[in-house]
Design an enzyme around this catalytic site. Sequence first.
Site, PDB file in Angstrom:
ATOM      1  N   ASN A 169       2.063  -8.122 -10.995  1.00  0.00           N
ATOM      2  CA  ASN A 169       0.962  -7.170 -10.853  1.00  0.00           C
ATOM      3  C   ASN A 169       1.419  -5.794 -11.308  1.00  0.00           C
ATOM      4  OD1 ASN A 169      -0.162  -5.087  -8.328  1.00  0.00           O
ATOM      5  ND2 ASN A 169      -1.631  -6.014  -9.712  1.00  0.00           N
TER       6      ASN A 169
ATOM      7  N   CYS B 180       0.830  -1.203   0.000  1.00  0.00           N
ATOM      8  CA  CYS B 180       0.000   0.000   0.000  1.00  0.00           C
ATOM      9  C   CYS B 180       0.871   1.263   0.000  1.00  0.00           C
ATOM     10  CB  CYS B 180      -0.927   0.016   1.207  1.00  0.00           C
ATOM     11  SG  CYS B 180      -1.987   1.485   1.266  1.00  0.00           S
TER      12      CYS B 180
ATOM     13  N   HIS C 109       4.014  -5.939  -7.135  1.00  0.00           N
ATOM     14  CA  HIS C 109       3.612  -4.820  -7.985  1.00  0.00           C
ATOM     15  C   HIS C 109       4.887  -4.221  -8.576  1.00  0.00           C
ATOM     16  CE1 HIS C 109       0.913  -1.484  -9.213  1.00  0.00           C
ATOM     17  NE2 HIS C 109       2.041  -0.788  -9.151  1.00  0.00           N
TER      18      HIS C 109
END
Length: 303
Positions: free
Chosen positions: A192, A91, A161
């Site tokens: 991702n 995040c 990611h």
Amino acid sequence: MEGLTDPIMRDVLTSVGSFDWCVTEFIRVTDSVLPDHVYHSYCPELLTEGKTAAGTPVHVQFLGNNPDMLAANAVRAVELGAPAIDMNFGCPAKTVNRHRGGSVLLDEPEVVHELVKAVRDAVPAHIPVSAKMRLGYLDRNFTLENAHAIEDAGASWVTVHARTKADGYTPPAFWDLLQPIRESLKINVIANGEIWTNADAKQCQRESGCEDLMIGRAAVTTPDITQCIRKNTDEALITWEELIQLQIRFLSGPYKKEINMVGRYKQWLGMMSKHYPEAKVLWDDVKKVKPLIDIVQKLQQHQ
């Protein structure tokens, strides 16, 4: 995906998509074991064998920095029916990072290892524990260290990611930088980032060497994207009429306040308008409409 892939959205997307599993919004853990109603709010699927109505397993995701409390909450989630536990080290939100959660921990690989290991040691061996990370926080200095920390802690797989926190969500995603991670680890590495179409998916697989993909925002923007990837096509596999029915299904979900339901729907429609011309026309028609019943009538008129 906080505030985006809530239970109602998961129900809608898994009813039309082709997902191996999906993941809850992150559940923030601080200094206590959360009460059961919090788990049932984030993951009502716990009441249905940990699956959406379409039968897709839902993994419970945690975010925090307290190993004992993360472990205790993971145990409780499993007791309530969670089929797997995922840990969020990706995040990029400033508020989250300021409280030492999410991607900021990627500057401390030893802490990443401690947190994953605490959860892995606490839950039964048959329950998978996974982690999501980025290439780094402000730089890529610890990319491999973090990946190895997650593997060495006993994780079943890691999702990466392909950008740092500093990169945010600005294109491009650096898929090629996932290949050294995949080659270094024995556990599965899931790619991702910036996968919006089947063509993107195939290019990501080529550059990263990863077979498996995690689809986030694109699953909301283009609900049939997982079907397109599996069938190797960039042609739409669901009609606009079917998408209208999905939107009506979404609007019938159990939100506590109508204003919240309408706001969430407009957020989703705004995202879809980037891909579907019909959604852009509908958006122009409903963007100032507030009563839920009026929005549903507008949807029916656009079929």
